[in-house]
Design a protein around this motif. Structure first.
Motif, PDB file in Angstrom:
ATOM      1  N   PRO A  80     -11.309  -7.677  13.150  1.00 48.31           N
ATOM      2  CA  PRO A  80     -12.510  -6.923  13.495  1.00 48.31           C
ATOM      3  C   PRO A  80     -13.804  -7.628  13.074  1.00 48.31           C
ATOM      4  O   PRO A  80     -14.860  -7.402  13.644  1.00 48.31           O
ATOM      5  CB  PRO A  80     -12.352  -5.589  12.773  1.00 48.31           C
ATOM      6  CG  PRO A  80     -11.084  -5.633  12.039  1.00 48.31           C
ATOM      7  CD  PRO A  80     -10.394  -6.919  12.315  1.00 48.31           C
ATOM      8  N   ALA A  81     -13.739  -8.515  12.082  1.00 47.37           N
ATOM      9  CA  ALA A  81     -14.926  -9.249  11.651  1.00 47.37           C
ATOM     10  C   ALA A  81     -15.410 -10.190  12.744  1.00 47.37           C
ATOM     11  O   ALA A  81     -16.563 -10.595  12.753  1.00 47.37           O
ATOM     12  CB  ALA A  81     -14.626 -10.035  10.379  1.00 47.37           C
ATOM     13  N   PHE A  82     -14.516 -10.545  13.665  1.00 45.69           N
ATOM     14  CA  PHE A  82     -14.871 -11.462  14.734  1.00 45.69           C
ATOM     15  C   PHE A  82     -14.858 -10.756  16.093  1.00 45.69           C
ATOM     16  O   PHE A  82     -14.424 -11.308  17.086  1.00 45.69           O
ATOM     17  CB  PHE A  82     -13.935 -12.665  14.743  1.00 45.69           C
ATOM     18  CG  PHE A  82     -14.008 -13.470  13.477  1.00 45.69           C
ATOM     19  CD1 PHE A  82     -15.186 -14.079  13.094  1.00 45.69           C
ATOM     20  CD2 PHE A  82     -12.898 -13.594  12.662  1.00 45.69           C
ATOM     21  CE1 PHE A  82     -15.268 -14.817  11.921  1.00 45.69           C
ATOM     22  CE2 PHE A  82     -12.969 -14.330  11.487  1.00 45.69           C
ATOM     23  CZ  PHE A  82     -14.156 -14.932  11.115  1.00 45.69           C
ATOM     24  N   ASP A  83     -15.358  -9.559  16.129  1.00 48.67           N
ATOM     25  CA  ASP A  83     -15.465  -8.791  17.369  1.00 48.67           C
ATOM     26  C   ASP A  83     -16.671  -9.300  18.153  1.00 48.67           C
ATOM     27  O   ASP A  83     -17.817  -9.083  17.769  1.00 48.67           O
ATOM     28  CB  ASP A  83     -15.622  -7.307  17.038  1.00 48.67           C
ATOM     29  CG  ASP A  83     -15.773  -6.422  18.261  1.00 48.67           C
ATOM     30  OD1 ASP A  83     -15.840  -6.949  19.394  1.00 48.67           O
ATOM     31  OD2 ASP A  83     -15.836  -5.205  18.080  1.00 48.67           O
ATOM     32  N   CYS A  84     -16.418  -9.983  19.244  1.00 49.99           N
ATOM     33  CA  CYS A  84     -17.491 -10.601  20.045  1.00 49.99           C
ATOM     34  C   CYS A  84     -18.499  -9.582  20.556  1.00 49.99           C
ATOM     35  O   CYS A  84     -19.673  -9.910  20.732  1.00 49.99           O
ATOM     36  CB  CYS A  84     -16.896 -11.379  21.213  1.00 49.99           C
ATOM     37  SG  CYS A  84     -15.863 -12.761  20.694  1.00 49.99           S
ATOM     38  N   GLN A  85     -18.082  -8.355  20.791  1.00 48.30           N
ATOM     39  CA  GLN A  85     -18.997  -7.340  21.306  1.00 48.30           C
ATOM     40  C   GLN A  85     -19.899  -6.761  20.220  1.00 48.30           C
ATOM     41  O   GLN A  85     -20.817  -6.015  20.504  1.00 48.30           O
ATOM     42  CB  GLN A  85     -18.236  -6.246  22.038  1.00 48.30           C
ATOM     43  CG  GLN A  85     -17.645  -6.795  23.328  1.00 48.30           C
ATOM     44  CD  GLN A  85     -16.945  -5.719  24.112  1.00 48.30           C
ATOM     45  OE1 GLN A  85     -16.232  -4.876  23.565  1.00 48.30           O
ATOM     46  NE2 GLN A  85     -17.153  -5.746  25.407  1.00 48.30           N
ATOM     47  N   CYS A 102     -18.742 -21.063  27.622  1.00 55.15           N
ATOM     48  CA  CYS A 102     -18.615 -19.707  27.078  1.00 55.15           C
ATOM     49  C   CYS A 102     -17.150 -19.275  27.019  1.00 55.15           C
ATOM     50  O   CYS A 102     -16.754 -18.513  26.137  1.00 55.15           O
ATOM     51  CB  CYS A 102     -19.409 -18.721  27.927  1.00 55.15           C
ATOM     52  SG  CYS A 102     -21.158 -19.113  28.027  1.00 55.15           S
ATOM     53  N   ARG A 103     -16.359 -19.759  27.942  1.00 55.37           N
ATOM     54  CA  ARG A 103     -14.936 -19.420  27.963  1.00 55.37           C
ATOM     55  C   ARG A 103     -14.160 -20.174  26.886  1.00 55.37           C
ATOM     56  O   ARG A 103     -13.087 -19.746  26.468  1.00 55.37           O
ATOM     57  CB  ARG A 103     -14.338 -19.734  29.332  1.00 55.37           C
ATOM     58  CG  ARG A 103     -14.911 -18.869  30.441  1.00 55.37           C
ATOM     59  CD  ARG A 103     -14.434 -19.319  31.818  1.00 55.37           C
ATOM     60  NE  ARG A 103     -15.137 -18.606  32.863  1.00 55.37           N
ATOM     61  CZ  ARG A 103     -14.780 -17.414  33.323  1.00 55.37           C
ATOM     62  NH1 ARG A 103     -13.720 -16.812  32.841  1.00 55.37           N
ATOM     63  NH2 ARG A 103     -15.483 -16.839  34.271  1.00 55.37           N
ATOM     64  N   GLU A 104     -14.718 -21.298  26.434  1.00 52.50           N
ATOM     65  CA  GLU A 104     -14.021 -22.150  25.467  1.00 52.50           C
ATOM     66  C   GLU A 104     -14.172 -21.687  24.026  1.00 52.50           C
ATOM     67  O   GLU A 104     -13.284 -21.915  23.210  1.00 52.50           O
ATOM     68  CB  GLU A 104     -14.507 -23.594  25.611  1.00 52.50           C
ATOM     69  CG  GLU A 104     -14.083 -24.205  26.933  1.00 52.50           C
ATOM     70  CD  GLU A 104     -14.808 -25.505  27.261  1.00 52.50           C
ATOM     71  OE1 GLU A 104     -15.615 -25.985  26.432  1.00 52.50           O
ATOM     72  OE2 GLU A 104     -14.572 -26.026  28.369  1.00 52.50           O
ATOM     73  N   VAL A 105     -15.277 -21.044  23.674  1.00 53.97           N
ATOM     74  CA  VAL A 105     -15.478 -20.575  22.300  1.00 53.97           C
ATOM     75  C   VAL A 105     -14.537 -19.400  22.051  1.00 53.97           C
ATOM     76  O   VAL A 105     -14.473 -18.464  22.839  1.00 53.97           O
ATOM     77  CB  VAL A 105     -16.940 -20.148  22.046  1.00 53.97           C
ATOM     78  CG1 VAL A 105     -17.103 -19.556  20.653  1.00 53.97           C
ATOM     79  CG2 VAL A 105     -17.875 -21.332  22.232  1.00 53.97           C
ATOM     80  N   MET A 106     -13.806 -19.483  20.953  1.00 55.94           N
ATOM     81  CA  MET A 106     -12.850 -18.431  20.601  1.00 55.94           C
ATOM     82  C   MET A 106     -13.256 -17.773  19.289  1.00 55.94           C
ATOM     83  O   MET A 106     -13.803 -18.438  18.406  1.00 55.94           O
ATOM     84  CB  MET A 106     -11.441 -19.025  20.434  1.00 55.94           C
ATOM     85  CG  MET A 106     -10.831 -19.535  21.714  1.00 55.94           C
ATOM     86  SD  MET A 106     -10.365 -18.136  22.765  1.00 55.94           S
ATOM     87  CE  MET A 106     -11.178 -18.559  24.276  1.00 55.94           C
ATOM     88  N   PRO A 107     -13.022 -16.484  19.157  1.00 61.58           N
ATOM     89  CA  PRO A 107     -13.359 -15.789  17.913  1.00 61.58           C
ATOM     90  C   PRO A 107     -12.727 -16.485  16.705  1.00 61.58           C
ATOM     91  O   PRO A 107     -11.531 -16.756  16.693  1.00 61.58           O
ATOM     92  CB  PRO A 107     -12.756 -14.392  18.097  1.00 61.58           C
ATOM     93  CG  PRO A 107     -12.644 -14.219  19.581  1.00 61.58           C
ATOM     94  CD  PRO A 107     -12.377 -15.591  20.130  1.00 61.58           C
ATOM     95  N   LEU A 134     -17.797 -19.824  13.867  1.00 61.24           N
ATOM     96  CA  LEU A 134     -18.186 -19.739  12.458  1.00 61.24           C
ATOM     97  C   LEU A 134     -19.554 -20.373  12.216  1.00 61.24           C
ATOM     98  O   LEU A 134     -20.363 -19.842  11.445  1.00 61.24           O
ATOM     99  CB  LEU A 134     -17.127 -20.390  11.579  1.00 61.24           C
ATOM    100  CG  LEU A 134     -15.745 -19.721  11.617  1.00 61.24           C
ATOM    101  CD1 LEU A 134     -14.762 -20.490  10.744  1.00 61.24           C
ATOM    102  CD2 LEU A 134     -15.825 -18.252  11.206  1.00 61.24           C
ATOM    103  N   LYS A 135     -19.829 -21.482  12.897  1.00 59.28           N
ATOM    104  CA  LYS A 135     -21.130 -22.141  12.770  1.00 59.28           C
ATOM    105  C   LYS A 135     -22.246 -21.211  13.270  1.00 59.28           C
ATOM    106  O   LYS A 135     -23.290 -21.072  12.632  1.00 59.28           O
ATOM    107  CB  LYS A 135     -21.108 -23.439  13.573  1.00 59.28           C
ATOM    108  CG  LYS A 135     -22.316 -24.302  13.412  1.00 59.28           C
ATOM    109  CD  LYS A 135     -22.094 -25.607  14.183  1.00 59.28           C
ATOM    110  CE  LYS A 135     -23.305 -26.491  14.164  1.00 59.28           C
ATOM    111  NZ  LYS A 135     -23.085 -27.737  14.925  1.00 59.28           N
ATOM    112  N   ALA A 136     -22.018 -20.564  14.407  1.00 60.89           N
ATOM    113  CA  ALA A 136     -23.011 -19.644  14.973  1.00 60.89           C
ATOM    114  C   ALA A 136     -23.208 -18.437  14.062  1.00 60.89           C
ATOM    115  O   ALA A 136     -24.350 -18.011  13.828  1.00 60.89           O
ATOM    116  CB  ALA A 136     -22.571 -19.194  16.366  1.00 60.89           C
TER     117      ALA A 136
END
Length: 106
Positions: free
Chosen positions: A3-8, A85-90, A96-98
């Motif tokens: 849940p810490a990496f929820d893109c929405q 955009c499709r390549e970046v994964m949670p 992590l950099k972002a």
């Protein structure tokens, strides 16, 4: 997904990097009904590269991103988003950099 990496809820990647891609990923003027990235949301980088509008700035922020980074976000062209955009994964290195750039937990 953690849940810490929820893109929405995050959106940090959309407000951290230039999103460049080959021009053929965009909708063509000859067929604006194609499923590519809407041409109106792109800007040229070179003769063969485009980028998402707003991402070629000192403080990138994709024009397709709605909402508030770290709280609630959404991509207005999610089904048509370009390959970077499709390549970046949670949770991956770019994510992590972002997140670190926006002061979000990594």
């Amino acid at each position: 997904m953690d849940p810490a990496f929820d893109c929405q809820r995050c959106g940090a990647c959309c407000a951290s990097f230039r999103v460049s891609f080959y021009w053929t990923e965009a909708q063509g003027e000859h067929d604006p009904r194609s499923l590519g990235v809407p041409a109106a949301l792109t800007e040229p980088v070179s003769p063969h590269l485009l980028c998402m509008q707003g991402t070629h700035a000192r403080q990138p922020h994709c024009a397709a991103l709605q909402g508030r980074v770290g709280e609630s976000v959404g991509c207005t062209i999610y089904a048509q988003r370009p390959s970077p955009c499709r390549e970046v994964m949670p949770g991956d290195a770019q994510c992590l950099k972002a997140r670190a750039r926006h002061g979000l937990p990594t």
